[in-house]
Scaffold this motif. Structure first.
Motif, PDB file in Angstrom:
ATOM      1  N   ASP A  59       0.861  -1.196   0.000  1.00 18.37           N
ATOM      2  CA  ASP A  59       0.000   0.000   0.000  1.00 18.37           C
ATOM      3  C   ASP A  59       0.897   1.247   0.000  1.00 18.37           C
ATOM      4  N   GLU A  60       0.279   2.328  -0.257  1.00 15.15           N
ATOM      5  CA  GLU A  60       1.038   3.593  -0.260  1.00 15.15           C
ATOM      6  C   GLU A  60       0.145   4.729   0.204  1.00 15.15           C
ATOM      7  N   TYR A  61       0.809   5.815   0.590  1.00 14.11           N
ATOM      8  CA  TYR A  61       0.079   6.971   1.138  1.00 14.11           C
ATOM      9  C   TYR A  61       0.819   8.227   0.679  1.00 14.11           C
ATOM     10  N   VAL A  62       0.108   9.110  -0.014  1.00 14.45           N
ATOM     11  CA  VAL A  62       0.743  10.313  -0.567  1.00 14.45           C
ATOM     12  C   VAL A  62       0.968  11.333   0.552  1.00 14.45           C
ATOM     13  N   LEU A  63       2.206  11.873   0.597  1.00 14.02           N
ATOM     14  CA  LEU A  63       2.585  12.852   1.613  1.00 14.02           C
ATOM     15  C   LEU A  63       2.725  14.241   0.973  1.00 14.02           C
ATOM     16  N   GLU A  64       2.821  15.225   1.821  1.00 18.03           N
ATOM     17  CA  GLU A  64       3.082  16.595   1.337  1.00 18.03           C
ATOM     18  C   GLU A  64       4.481  16.657   0.722  1.00 18.03           C
ATOM     19  N   ASP A  65       4.682  17.642  -0.147  1.00 20.76           N
ATOM     20  CA  ASP A  65       6.007  17.826  -0.749  1.00 20.76           C
ATOM     21  C   ASP A  65       7.005  18.361   0.285  1.00 20.76           C
ATOM     22  N   VAL A  66       8.266  18.044   0.046  1.00 15.15           N
ATOM     23  CA  VAL A  66       9.353  18.579   0.877  1.00 15.15           C
ATOM     24  C   VAL A  66      10.188  19.513   0.016  1.00 15.15           C
ATOM     25  N   GLU A  67      10.460  20.694   0.548  1.00 16.51           N
ATOM     26  CA  GLU A  67      11.285  21.666  -0.171  1.00 16.51           C
ATOM     27  C   GLU A  67      12.683  21.728   0.433  1.00 16.51           C
ATOM     28  N   VAL A  68      13.689  21.742  -0.424  1.00 16.18           N
ATOM     29  CA  VAL A  68      15.064  22.008  -0.005  1.00 16.18           C
ATOM     30  C   VAL A  68      15.348  23.466  -0.351  1.00 16.18           C
ATOM     31  N   THR A  69      15.588  24.268   0.664  1.00 15.30           N
ATOM     32  CA  THR A  69      15.803  25.706   0.468  1.00 15.30           C
ATOM     33  C   THR A  69      17.262  26.060   0.714  1.00 15.30           C
ATOM     34  N   ILE A  70      17.580  27.310   0.477  1.00 13.61           N
ATOM     35  CA  ILE A  70      18.963  27.764   0.672  1.00 13.61           C
ATOM     36  C   ILE A  70      19.387  27.634   2.123  1.00 13.61           C
ATOM     37  N   SER A  71      18.428  27.775   3.038  1.00 15.25           N
ATOM     38  CA  SER A  71      18.781  27.706   4.463  1.00 15.25           C
ATOM     39  C   SER A  71      19.225  26.309   4.885  1.00 15.25           C
ATOM     40  N   ASP A  72      18.866  25.282   4.096  1.00 14.73           N
ATOM     41  CA  ASP A  72      19.311  23.924   4.433  1.00 14.73           C
ATOM     42  C   ASP A  72      20.795  23.730   4.167  1.00 14.73           C
ATOM     43  N   HIS A  73      21.400  24.619   3.403  1.00 14.55           N
ATOM     44  CA  HIS A  73      22.812  24.488   3.049  1.00 14.55           C
ATOM     45  C   HIS A  73      23.695  25.423   3.874  1.00 14.55           C
ATOM     46  N   ILE A  74      23.083  26.158   4.787  1.00 13.56           N
ATOM     47  CA  ILE A  74      23.835  27.139   5.573  1.00 13.56           C
ATOM     48  C   ILE A  74      23.595  26.898   7.055  1.00 13.56           C
ATOM     49  N   GLN A  75      24.680  26.916   7.798  1.00  8.69           N
ATOM     50  CA  GLN A  75      24.595  26.800   9.246  1.00  8.69           C
ATOM     51  C   GLN A  75      24.801  28.180   9.863  1.00  8.69           C
ATOM     52  N   LYS A  76      23.930  28.530  10.781  1.00  9.07           N
ATOM     53  CA  LYS A  76      24.073  29.833  11.442  1.00  9.07           C
ATOM     54  C   LYS A  76      25.359  29.866  12.266  1.00  9.07           C
ATOM     55  N   VAL A  77      26.074  30.977  12.141  1.00  7.35           N
ATOM     56  CA  VAL A  77      27.294  31.186  12.933  1.00  7.35           C
ATOM     57  C   VAL A  77      27.325  32.644  13.356  1.00  7.35           C
ATOM     58  N   LEU A  78      27.501  32.863  14.648  1.00  2.00           N
ATOM     59  CA  LEU A  78      27.562  34.233  15.140  1.00  2.00           C
ATOM     60  C   LEU A  78      28.979  34.765  14.998  1.00  2.00           C
ATOM     61  N   LYS A  79      29.097  35.949  14.428  1.00  2.00           N
ATOM     62  CA  LYS A  79      30.374  36.654  14.353  1.00  2.00           C
ATOM     63  C   LYS A  79      30.277  37.856  15.289  1.00  2.00           C
ATOM     64  N   PRO A  80      30.849  37.759  16.488  1.00  2.00           N
ATOM     65  CA  PRO A  80      30.745  38.876  17.433  1.00  2.00           C
ATOM     66  C   PRO A  80      31.281  40.182  16.857  1.00  2.00           C
ATOM     67  N   ASN A  81      32.285  40.075  15.993  1.00  2.00           N
ATOM     68  CA  ASN A  81      32.833  41.274  15.366  1.00  2.00           C
ATOM     69  C   ASN A  81      32.689  41.132  13.856  1.00  2.00           C
ATOM     70  N   PHE A  82      31.562  41.590  13.334  1.00  2.00           N
ATOM     71  CA  PHE A  82      31.252  41.369  11.915  1.00  2.00           C
ATOM     72  C   PHE A  82      32.234  42.089  10.999  1.00  2.00           C
ATOM     73  N   ALA A  83      32.628  43.318  11.382  1.00  2.00           N
ATOM     74  CA  ALA A  83      33.520  44.092  10.520  1.00  2.00           C
ATOM     75  C   ALA A  83      34.852  43.377  10.321  1.00  2.00           C
ATOM     76  N   ALA A  84      35.371  42.782  11.404  1.00  2.00           N
ATOM     77  CA  ALA A  84      36.638  42.057  11.290  1.00  2.00           C
ATOM     78  C   ALA A  84      36.474  40.836  10.392  1.00  2.00           C
ATOM     79  N   SER A  85      35.344  40.136  10.531  1.00  2.00           N
ATOM     80  CA  SER A  85      35.092  38.968   9.687  1.00  2.00           C
ATOM     81  C   SER A  85      34.936  39.366   8.225  1.00  2.00           C
ATOM     82  N   TRP A  86      34.282  40.506   7.991  1.00  2.00           N
ATOM     83  CA  TRP A  86      34.081  41.002   6.620  1.00  2.00           C
ATOM     84  C   TRP A  86      35.437  41.241   5.943  1.00  2.00           C
ATOM     85  N   ASP A  87      36.362  41.861   6.685  1.00  2.00           N
ATOM     86  CA  ASP A  87      37.694  42.104   6.131  1.00  2.00           C
ATOM     87  C   ASP A  87      38.475  40.805   5.983  1.00  2.00           C
ATOM     88  N   GLU A  88      38.249  39.878   6.924  1.00  2.00           N
ATOM     89  CA  GLU A  88      38.968  38.604   6.883  1.00  2.00           C
ATOM     90  C   GLU A  88      38.595  37.801   5.631  1.00  2.00           C
TER      91      GLU A  88
END
Length: 873
Positions: free
Chosen positions: A748-777
């Motif tokens: 037997d089978e049962y139809v499920l809702e679709d699953v979307e793979v979005t851009i956020s699935d490929h990115i892990q959140k990371v906090l940069k306490p000093n964004f300006a330094a990271s931007w230059d880095e």
């Protein structure tokens, strides 16, 4: 102290220690003959001139003959070059100008001093000369006055301008010819010269209404350095508004209103005072002025508090409803040490209505804080923190109250609750940062709790370097290196290093301070000092960002497991930090837990949700070669909760694969499902590699099935897709009571809702306490930039929320919070793209008819930058 008491007693008895109290005019005028002696005694002559000035200012009548005789004797003192004596002579000339005859005899001497090279003489000579000059003599010194007005010496220029104002009364026509020089002086960098120049220009043109309007219009369009000049312009604009019919639609009113946002408190108050005193103002027009006066009510300066509450007191007579918004602040002034302020506050509150619950609480707090236990004090602290977050403009009063509580006696839990509250307020309210840091710096000077000291030092290292005056925190931090235990010393060394890495001007000093810790008795302190010194001496911003300003954002449990695995299996390849899972809970999201008296610190680091998933997936043989788990998404429901089969999906992203985990639950008690899989139909480019079925799914017992999908190889930028899903299984009927299944079943089978793979699935959140330094880095090697019109959102807040949700990246620098009444905002986002590539996004948003976004993406990988940039379009 005995002397002071004696002075007080003498005053009460009617005596005075004033040395000039019993002066006689005759004897003083007789002493003035000393001026004719040779050589001149400057000290003695100064004393005699002081007596003469005292008599004149006390109202003593001096006859014209006596005054003229003394004046001519005094002119002999020009022979002395003593600076103090010469300036006393100038003062006496000004005071005797109307008493003596023929005072113009000193004109040549004053003109000589006015045009001489001695700056100490010039300004005072100008004042004295203009005091004795009449309209007939003024033209002879006009050339010198023009030169003095534009003189480079501010004191000379200012003296010439103020003298011009006095001359306007008697010789207005002559002074009007100096308009060009006054205009030039108005562009001076000196605040007093600029103020006096604007005043002269106004008095020259005050009879010409059009000229005054042009004058105000000119200076309102250019930025003046002098707050006093702004105050004068506000008064002139207010006077013009009273005569105009345009009223509040006039650009003059707009100018006054913009002054409410000036950096000078003097200008802000002047603007607020002008608005509230205008006739026929509406509540809407009063609102911004009332707001700044409300802020002044909580100012640490008594003069500002007094000015604000007195002004509000007057406004309350006509507009009590408008002032009612200030009741919270006025309540705090009831207990002000200045009784005038307290009285005005009370009378104003009586005019504006009932007291608010907030201030009743604050009023009660001040009376019973010393009488309650720490357990209840903690509840009070939490309430104060909530009030401060709810009313951010009151942070000054509330933070001062918290700081005073911090200085009181109390246990660790009580102190920790206050520190947590102060840190929370600093993080939520940027305006409270400097005040909060100052309170915490004061606290760690006498803090006996290591945990609190290290936490405050960490905060200072993160926030201190980005304040306007970072150097003022160095002393507090270095004191901890000298005076504290090893744990606090280590934290202080790390904080110092962050100041050196962020502030180039402080780096040499920080290096010197850190070098003193190289011989510390504790190995942790020595190691940190050695490491940071070597990094700082490289003078490389990328190294500073990677190893000092922005620490490792990895899972501690994952790092421990990866290191253990590496040591168990010796390898010639170096340990790769990219193999370590990232921390799934960024620092910014680690909100301070509610402090309770029974709360205990955890004994060890708890495994995160992703660490648990990583262990589960590592136990599946089919996934052994996928590498480290990069990210696990939140669960997405693929069915309704009331259906016969409940399925939810969790996406696990690896470097080149995505594993879909389906948590399935059978809600039918008369069936058992076997060999359960979810068949997926991917979009083009994705390839289903394998299925891991759930062997059996009895009633009410959840089971897990996996589907492994390979990401597109030919087009690595194609990372977004939609998958249609079908739950397939073998159904075996069973007895609901015993649970025994039939031997045979059916597919037997049962139809499920679709699953979307979005851009956020490929990115892990990371906090940069000093964004300006990271931007230059990260640098500009792989940078993408584009501009978009966001047609579906109407406010900056919605735009920021949608961008953050879409990108799946971590907001930095608290840029996810849009300040009120702003038409432009910059959002900073940071993350790591699968494969361990840093990605930074700077989105500049502008609100006009719609919202326009200029987005700049930087990454250490070209593909990552292209993927992020393309995902927005």
């Amino acid at each position: 102290m005995l002397g002071l008491k004696r002075d007080k007693k003498d005053e009460e008895d009617g005596f005075s220690l004033n040395p000039f109290n019993n002066l006689e005019k005759t004897s003083v005028l007789q002493e003035a003959r000393t001026f004719n002696e040779t050589p001149i005694n400057p000290r003695k002559c100064c004393h005699i001139l002081t007596k003469v000035l005292y008599l004149i200012n006390q109202g003593e009548h001096i006859a014209t003959t006596e005054a003229t005789e003394t004046f001519f004797a005094m002119t002999k003192l020009f022979q002395s070059q003593d600076v103090t004596l010469r300036r006393m002579v100038y003062l006496t000339i000004k005071e005797m100008a109307d008493l003596a005859e023929d005072v113009i005899i000193v004109t040549s001497s004053l003109t000589k001093d006015m045009t001489g090279k001695e700056d100490m003489y010039r300004a005072a000579a100008i004042r004295a000369l203009c005091r004795i000059t009449d309209s007939t003599m003024l033209q002879s010194i006009e050339r010198y006055m023009k030169q003095a007005i534009v003189d480079r010496n501010p004191s000379v220029s200012s003296a010439a301008l103020t003298s011009s104002l006095h001359l306007m009364r008697s010789s207005g026509d002559v002074v009007k010819r100096w308009v060009n020089e006054a205009t030039e002086a108005a562009s001076s960098d000196n605040i007093m010269v600029q103020y006096h120049a604007v005043g002269v220009l106004y008095h020259i043109k005050k009879t010409d209404r059009l000229g005054v309007s042009k004058l105000v219009s000119k200076f309102t369009k250019q930025s003046l350095r002098s707050p006093y000049a702004y105050c004068l312009l506000i008064r002139i604009a207010t006077k013009l508004l009273e005569e105009e019919s345009d009223g509040r639609d006039s650009p003059l009113f707009d100018f006054i209103e913009t002054c409410l946002r000036h950096k000078s408190e003097l200008v802000i108050y002047e603007a607020a005072h002008a608005i509230v005193n205008m006739p026929n103002t509406s509540a809407r027009e009063l609102a911004p002025a009332i707001s700044v006066l409300q802020l002044f009510c909580s100012s640490p300066k008594p003069t500002l508090r007094f000015a604000a509450v007195r002004t509000l007191n007057k406004v309350a007579m006509k507009h009590p409803a408008a002032v009612a918004a200030c009741n919270l602040d006025l309540e705090n002034l009831i207990t002000d040490v200045n009784r005038s302020i307290a009285t005005l506050a009370i009378t104003t509150l009586l005019k504006t209505g009932s007291e608010s619950s907030v201030d009743r609480l604050m009023k009660q707090i001040s009376t019973f804080m010393s009488e309650i236990s720490d357990e209840f004090k903690i509840v009070v602290v939490q309430a104060i923190r909530s009030l401060c977050l709810k009313f951010p403009r009151k942070h000054g009063v509330l933070m001062n109250f918290l700081a005073s509580m911090l200085r009181d006696e109390g246990g660790f839990d009580y102190k920790r609750a206050i520190v947590d509250s102060l840190i929370g307020i600093i993080e939520e309210n940027p305006e409270a940062k400097e005040a909060g840091l100052a309170h915490l710096c004061e606290f760690i000077e006498d803090c006996e709790h290591t945990v609190l000291a290290t936490r405050i030092l960490h905060l200072l290292g993160r926030e201190g370097p980005r304040t306007p005056s970072p150097s003022k925190y160095i002393r507090f931090i270095y004191n901890r290196v000298i005076l504290e235990n090893a744990a606090v010393r280590a934290a202080a060394v790390s904080a110092l290093a962050k100041f050196g890495a962020h502030c180039e001007e402080l780096m040499p000093s920080v290096v010197v301070l850190l070098s003193r810790s190289l011989l510390d008795t504790d190995d942790e302190v020595r190691d940190r000092a050695t490491f940071y010194l070597n990094v700082l001496k490289q003078s490389n911003k990328a190294l500073n960002s990677a190893y000092i300003l922005n620490g490792l954002n990895v899972s501690v449990v994952g790092l421990e497991r990866a290191l253990h695995s590496y040591t168990q299996e010796p390898s010639e390849t170096q340990f790769d930090m990219k193999s370590v899972p990232l921390a799934t809970q960024p620092l910014a999201e680690q909100k301070t837990a509610e402090v309770t008296p029974t709360a205990k610190a955890p004994d060890k680091v708890a495994a995160t949700r992703q660490d648990i998933y990583a262990e589960q997936l590592a136990a599946v043989p089919e996934f052994q070669g996928l590498g480290p788990l990069f990210k696990s998404s939140a669960a997405v429901q693929l069915t309704e909760s009331e259906t016969e089969y409940v399925v939810r999906c969790i996406k696990h992203t690896f470097t080149n694969h995505i594993v879909f985990q389906f948590d399935c639950t059978n809600t039918l008690n008369d069936q058992i499902l076997e060999n359960v899989t979810v068949q997926m139909e991917p979009t083009e480019g994705f390839e289903v590699l394998s299925y891991v079925p759930a062997a059996s799914l009895p009633y009410g017992q959840p089971g897990i099935t996996y589907t492994c999908v390979a990401l597109p190889e030919e087009d690595p930028t194609s990372v977004i897709g939609t998958f249609s899903n079908t739950l397939k299984f073998l159904v075996k009927d069973c007895d609901p009571n015993t649970g025994e299944p039939d031997e045979e079943g059916y597919e037997d089978e049962y139809v499920l809702e679709d699953v979307e793979v979005t851009i956020s699935d490929h990115i892990q959140k990371v906090l940069k306490p000093n964004f300006a330094a990271s931007w230059d880095e990260v640098g500009e090697d792989y940078q993408m930039e584009d501009t978009y019109a966001l047609s579906t959102v109407k406010t900056l807040e919605d735009a920021v929320k949608n961008i953050v949700d879409h990108m799946g990246m971590q907001p930095c620098e608290r840029s996810d919070k849009v300040p009120a009444d702003k038409s432009a905002h910059t959002l900073f986002l940071a993350g790591v793209y699968r494969g361990g590539h840093d990605v930074l996004v700077r989105a500049r948003l502008a609100l006009d008819d719609g919202i326009t976004m200029q987005i700049t993406v930087r990454s250490t990988d070209e593909t990552a930058a292209e993927v992020i940039s393309a995902s927005v379009g």
